[in-house]
Scaffold this motif. Structure first.
Motif, PDB file in Angstrom:
ATOM      1  N   ASP A  18       0.859  -1.090   0.182  1.00 40.54           N
ATOM      2  CA  ASP A  18      -0.104   0.030   0.060  1.00 40.54           C
ATOM      3  C   ASP A  18       0.997   1.330   0.117  1.00 40.54           C
ATOM      4  OD1 ASP A  18      -2.421   1.178  -0.091  1.00 40.54           O
ATOM      5  OD2 ASP A  18      -2.958   0.753   1.837  1.00 40.54           O
ATOM      6  N   PHE A  19       0.464   2.383  -0.423  1.00 37.39           N
ATOM      7  CA  PHE A  19       0.956   3.538  -0.771  1.00 37.39           C
ATOM      8  C   PHE A  19       1.747   4.088   0.960  1.00 37.39           C
ATOM      9  CE2 PHE A  19      -1.601   4.220  -4.342  1.00 37.39           C
ATOM     10  CZ  PHE A  19      -0.525   4.145  -5.340  1.00 37.39           C
ATOM     11  N   ASP A  20       0.936   3.702   2.044  1.00 39.27           N
ATOM     12  CA  ASP A  20       1.523   4.154   3.135  1.00 39.27           C
ATOM     13  C   ASP A  20       2.423   3.497   3.829  1.00 39.27           C
ATOM     14  OD1 ASP A  20       0.223   2.198   4.042  1.00 39.27           O
ATOM     15  OD2 ASP A  20      -1.376   2.967   5.287  1.00 39.27           O
ATOM     16  N   GLU A  21       3.028   2.368   3.023  1.00 41.22           N
ATOM     17  CA  GLU A  21       4.231   1.632   3.504  1.00 41.22           C
ATOM     18  C   GLU A  21       5.433   1.981   2.811  1.00 41.22           C
ATOM     19  OE1 GLU A  21       2.372  -2.747   4.550  1.00 41.22           O
ATOM     20  OE2 GLU A  21       2.875  -2.387   2.422  1.00 41.22           O
ATOM     21  N   TYR A  22       5.422   2.790   1.698  1.00 38.18           N
ATOM     22  CA  TYR A  22       6.393   2.991   0.961  1.00 38.18           C
ATOM     23  C   TYR A  22       7.785   3.640   1.349  1.00 38.18           C
ATOM     24  CZ  TYR A  22       9.547   5.313  -2.538  1.00 38.18           C
ATOM     25  OH  TYR A  22      10.334   5.784  -3.449  1.00 38.18           O
ATOM     26  N   GLU A  23       7.441   4.722   2.416  1.00 40.43           N
ATOM     27  CA  GLU A  23       8.603   5.644   3.069  1.00 40.43           C
ATOM     28  C   GLU A  23       9.285   4.353   4.114  1.00 40.43           C
ATOM     29  OE1 GLU A  23      10.316   8.046   2.362  1.00 40.43           O
ATOM     30  OE2 GLU A  23       8.582   8.982   1.084  1.00 40.43           O
ATOM     31  N   ASP A  24       8.258   3.831   4.781  1.00 39.67           N
ATOM     32  CA  ASP A  24       9.126   2.705   5.675  1.00 39.67           C
ATOM     33  C   ASP A  24       9.891   1.805   5.300  1.00 39.67           C
ATOM     34  OD1 ASP A  24       7.825   4.234   7.948  1.00 39.67           O
ATOM     35  OD2 ASP A  24       6.097   2.698   8.246  1.00 39.67           O
ATOM     36  N   ILE A  25       9.360   1.324   4.120  1.00 42.44           N
ATOM     37  CA  ILE A  25      10.180   0.245   3.413  1.00 42.44           C
ATOM     38  C   ILE A  25      11.231   0.647   2.904  1.00 42.44           C
ATOM     39  CG2 ILE A  25       9.967  -1.789   1.556  1.00 42.44           C
ATOM     40  CD1 ILE A  25       7.068  -1.985   2.012  1.00 42.44           C
ATOM     41  N   ARG A  26      11.470   1.909   2.202  1.00 48.98           N
ATOM     42  CA  ARG A  26      12.288   2.553   1.657  1.00 48.98           C
ATOM     43  C   ARG A  26      13.516   2.801   2.538  1.00 48.98           C
ATOM     44  NH1 ARG A  26      13.669   8.029   0.112  1.00 48.98           N
ATOM     45  NH2 ARG A  26      14.876   7.885  -1.820  1.00 48.98           N
ATOM     46  N   GLU A  76      -6.660   4.655  -6.079  1.00 50.00           N
ATOM     47  CA  GLU A  76      -5.607   5.760  -6.119  1.00 50.00           C
ATOM     48  C   GLU A  76      -4.628   5.399  -6.918  1.00 50.00           C
ATOM     49  OE1 GLU A  76      -4.339   6.699  -2.077  1.00 50.00           O
ATOM     50  OE2 GLU A  76      -6.069   6.816  -1.282  1.00 50.00           O
ATOM     51  N   VAL A  77      -4.648   4.002  -7.535  1.00 56.74           N
ATOM     52  CA  VAL A  77      -3.489   3.614  -8.431  1.00 56.74           C
ATOM     53  C   VAL A  77      -3.742   4.102  -9.762  1.00 56.74           C
ATOM     54  CG1 VAL A  77      -2.564   1.557  -9.626  1.00 56.74           C
ATOM     55  CG2 VAL A  77      -3.336   1.129  -7.297  1.00 56.74           C
ATOM     56  N   THR A  78      -2.429   4.768 -10.064  1.00 55.85           N
ATOM     57  CA  THR A  78      -2.358   5.481 -11.496  1.00 55.85           C
ATOM     58  C   THR A  78      -1.101   5.171 -12.057  1.00 55.85           C
ATOM     59  OG1 THR A  78      -1.273   7.710 -10.744  1.00 55.85           O
ATOM     60  CG2 THR A  78      -3.933   7.424 -10.933  1.00 55.85           C
ATOM     61  N   PHE A  79      -0.761   5.183 -13.178  1.00 52.05           N
ATOM     62  CA  PHE A  79       0.303   4.818 -14.172  1.00 52.05           C
ATOM     63  C   PHE A  79       1.472   5.887 -13.574  1.00 52.05           C
ATOM     64  CE2 PHE A  79       3.360   5.459 -17.463  1.00 52.05           C
ATOM     65  CZ  PHE A  79       3.834   3.932 -17.739  1.00 52.05           C
ATOM     66  N   GLU A  80       1.154   6.989 -13.471  1.00 48.75           N
ATOM     67  CA  GLU A  80       2.037   8.214 -13.305  1.00 48.75           C
ATOM     68  C   GLU A  80       2.532   7.736 -11.564  1.00 48.75           C
ATOM     69  OE1 GLU A  80      -0.172   9.039 -16.630  1.00 48.75           O
ATOM     70  OE2 GLU A  80      -0.722   8.676 -14.328  1.00 48.75           O
ATOM     71  N   ARG A  81       1.788   7.550 -10.480  1.00 51.42           N
ATOM     72  CA  ARG A  81       2.264   7.434  -9.179  1.00 51.42           C
ATOM     73  C   ARG A  81       2.847   6.409  -8.934  1.00 51.42           C
ATOM     74  NH1 ARG A  81      -1.936   7.715  -3.993  1.00 51.42           N
ATOM     75  NH2 ARG A  81      -0.247   8.202  -2.392  1.00 51.42           N
ATOM     76  N   LEU A  82       2.606   5.362  -9.716  1.00 49.44           N
ATOM     77  CA  LEU A  82       3.562   4.016  -9.419  1.00 49.44           C
ATOM     78  C   LEU A  82       4.805   4.292 -10.087  1.00 49.44           C
ATOM     79  CD1 LEU A  82       0.871   1.125  -9.955  1.00 49.44           C
ATOM     80  CD2 LEU A  82       1.887   1.850  -7.879  1.00 49.44           C
ATOM     81  N   LYS A 121     -14.618  -9.730  -3.422  1.00 49.08           N
ATOM     82  CA  LYS A 121     -15.107 -10.047  -4.632  1.00 49.08           C
ATOM     83  C   LYS A 121     -16.018  -8.850  -4.942  1.00 49.08           C
ATOM     84  CE  LYS A 121     -15.759 -15.117  -4.517  1.00 49.08           C
ATOM     85  NZ  LYS A 121     -16.347 -16.347  -4.838  1.00 49.08           N
ATOM     86  N   GLU A 122     -15.902  -7.765  -4.014  1.00 48.16           N
ATOM     87  CA  GLU A 122     -16.831  -6.835  -4.200  1.00 48.16           C
ATOM     88  C   GLU A 122     -16.230  -5.653  -5.299  1.00 48.16           C
ATOM     89  OE1 GLU A 122     -17.293  -4.912  -0.542  1.00 48.16           O
ATOM     90  OE2 GLU A 122     -18.394  -6.650   0.244  1.00 48.16           O
ATOM     91  N   HIS A 123     -14.907  -5.602  -5.544  1.00 47.65           N
ATOM     92  CA  HIS A 123     -14.317  -4.585  -6.493  1.00 47.65           C
ATOM     93  C   HIS A 123     -13.449  -5.342  -7.692  1.00 47.65           C
ATOM     94  CE1 HIS A 123     -15.522  -2.038  -3.456  1.00 47.65           C
ATOM     95  NE2 HIS A 123     -14.876  -2.721  -2.467  1.00 47.65           N
ATOM     96  N   ILE A 124     -13.832  -6.276  -8.044  1.00 44.80           N
ATOM     97  CA  ILE A 124     -13.115  -7.034  -9.125  1.00 44.80           C
ATOM     98  C   ILE A 124     -12.764  -6.200 -10.239  1.00 44.80           C
ATOM     99  CG2 ILE A 124     -13.301  -8.695 -10.927  1.00 44.80           C
ATOM    100  CD1 ILE A 124     -15.011 -10.500  -9.027  1.00 44.80           C
ATOM    101  N   ASN A 125     -13.590  -5.148 -10.766  1.00 45.92           N
ATOM    102  CA  ASN A 125     -13.002  -4.629 -11.932  1.00 45.92           C
ATOM    103  C   ASN A 125     -11.947  -3.403 -11.463  1.00 45.92           C
ATOM    104  OD1 ASN A 125     -15.129  -5.589 -13.764  1.00 45.92           O
ATOM    105  ND2 ASN A 125     -16.623  -3.883 -13.060  1.00 45.92           N
ATOM    106  N   GLU A 126     -12.258  -3.121 -10.346  1.00 42.23           N
ATOM    107  CA  GLU A 126     -10.977  -2.254  -9.757  1.00 42.23           C
ATOM    108  C   GLU A 126      -9.561  -2.811  -9.501  1.00 42.23           C
ATOM    109  OE1 GLU A 126     -13.937  -2.155  -8.508  1.00 42.23           O
ATOM    110  OE2 GLU A 126     -14.905  -0.360  -8.204  1.00 42.23           O
ATOM    111  N   GLN A 127      -9.758  -4.387  -9.109  1.00 40.55           N
ATOM    112  CA  GLN A 127      -8.623  -5.096  -8.897  1.00 40.55           C
ATOM    113  C   GLN A 127      -7.970  -5.434 -10.393  1.00 40.55           C
ATOM    114  OE1 GLN A 127      -8.690  -8.795  -6.723  1.00 40.55           O
ATOM    115  NE2 GLN A 127     -10.218  -8.135  -5.572  1.00 40.55           N
ATOM    116  N   LYS A 128      -8.864  -5.580 -11.643  1.00 39.96           N
ATOM    117  CA  LYS A 128      -8.251  -5.993 -12.733  1.00 39.96           C
ATOM    118  C   LYS A 128      -7.623  -4.540 -13.341  1.00 39.96           C
ATOM    119  CE  LYS A 128     -11.530  -9.669 -14.320  1.00 39.96           C
ATOM    120  NZ  LYS A 128     -12.605  -9.947 -15.234  1.00 39.96           N
ATOM    121  N   SER A 129      -8.288  -3.452 -13.141  1.00 39.48           N
ATOM    122  CA  SER A 129      -7.645  -2.275 -13.613  1.00 39.48           C
ATOM    123  C   SER A 129      -6.524  -2.029 -12.848  1.00 39.48           C
ATOM    124  CB  SER A 129      -8.808  -1.123 -13.390  1.00 39.48           C
ATOM    125  OG  SER A 129      -8.173  -0.015 -13.650  1.00 39.48           O
ATOM    126  N   SER A 130      -6.349  -1.913 -11.475  1.00 42.16           N
ATOM    127  CA  SER A 130      -5.138  -2.082 -10.763  1.00 42.16           C
ATOM    128  C   SER A 130      -3.997  -2.867 -11.429  1.00 42.16           C
ATOM    129  CB  SER A 130      -5.193  -2.081  -9.423  1.00 42.16           C
ATOM    130  OG  SER A 130      -4.096  -2.049  -8.776  1.00 42.16           O
TER     131      SER A 130
END
Length: 273
Positions: free
Chosen positions: A56-64, A91-97, A120-129
């Motif tokens: 997740d995005f909020d993990e980035y700084e800790d892992i880095r 929140e997933v976008t090509f530019e941000r990643l 199973k509630e957000h299958i389309n969002e999963q596929k898009s991400s």
């Protein structure tokens, strides 16, 4: 069977291991007190390279911060990605990643993929991400780390549709037909502590059929500790137990299997260099 004593024995000196999937920011620190101590324990266990996984995005700084803290004799890298069960898929976008993943310490993109077991509630969002992660992987020529659970057909369909051919199916637990399709696409198969479980006979039979030059090993720590540590918080120091089990399964020396899996990870990271 490996013992804690054997992990520091001189017999073990020339063997070292890569943990290709560890959630270093989530380790249970009751035993080691600090992440740095846990990493030192991994080094003592002859684990010389670890890829820290972002979900997740909020993990980035800790892992880095973890991977940029030098430990002599231990090579650390990380991934950038959003797990399919996270609430931040929108929140997933090509530019941000792409921006986060340009860093040289970022070795891979993910973990991403599809998970219909927990969500199973957000299958389309999963596929898009998932597709967006694949596009970033292709743009940066960095491997993609794929999570799939109860979604094998859709996972393979998305990979094929997006022409993904560079990455890892992590913590593999599927059947051989799924493995074969992933291998045909160009993917590596990563096996975790699950393969050591007594009830994992089907997975063990699948593992026997996998080509040695496409196998990786991982802990997925702090989850899924291998036998003989099952039931305890997992950590990178336990990846040699996965290696030992598989070396016996393939009837090859542990040193040879360790080298094979290290070389495989090198080949994956250097595929486009």
């Amino acid at each position: 069977m490996l013992t804690d004593t054997m992990l520091t024995d001189t017999w073990f000196t020339d063997t070292w291991f890569t943990d290709t999937h560890a959630h270093l920011n989530r380790l249970d620190l009751a035993k080691h007190a600090t992440t740095q101590n846990a990493l030192q324990a991994a080094k003592i266990a002859k684990v010389h390279r670890i890829m820290a996984i972002m979900c997740d995005f909020d993990e980035y700084e800790d892992i880095r911060s973890i991977v940029k803290t030098p430990i002599d004799g231990l090579t650390l890298g990380m991934s950038v990605g959003i797990h399919p069960c996270q609430d931040t898929l929108h929140e997933v976008t090509f530019e941000r990643l792409l921006d986060l993943a340009k860093d040289c310490d970022v070795w891979a993109i993910g973990e991403t993929g599809l998970d219909y077991y927990w969500s199973k509630e957000h299958i389309n969002e999963q596929k898009s991400s998932f597709s967006t992660h694949i596009h970033v992987s292709q743009a940066l020529k960095k491997p993609i780390i794929v999570h799939t659970r109860d979604a094998r057909c859709d996972t393979l369909d998305v990979l094929a549709a997006e022409k993904a051919e560079h990455g890892i199916i992590h913590c593999f637990t599927e059947d051989y037909a799924t493995a074969k399709k992933a291998l045909d696409l160009g993917f590596y198969i990563s096996l975790s502590g699950i393969v050591t479980f007594k009830n994992a006979t089907n997975l063990q039979e699948v593992a026997k059929k996998l080509p040695l030059d496409r196998i990786l090993i991982e802990t997925d720590s702090p989850y899924l500790a291998p036998i003989p540590k099952r039931g305890k918080p997992n950590e990178p120091a336990f990846v040699p137990y996965v290696a030992e089990f598989l070396a016996k399964l393939y009837d090859i020396p542990l040193e040879k299997f360790a080298k094979i899996t290290n070389d495989n990870f090198d080949n994956l990271l250097n595929q486009y260099t």
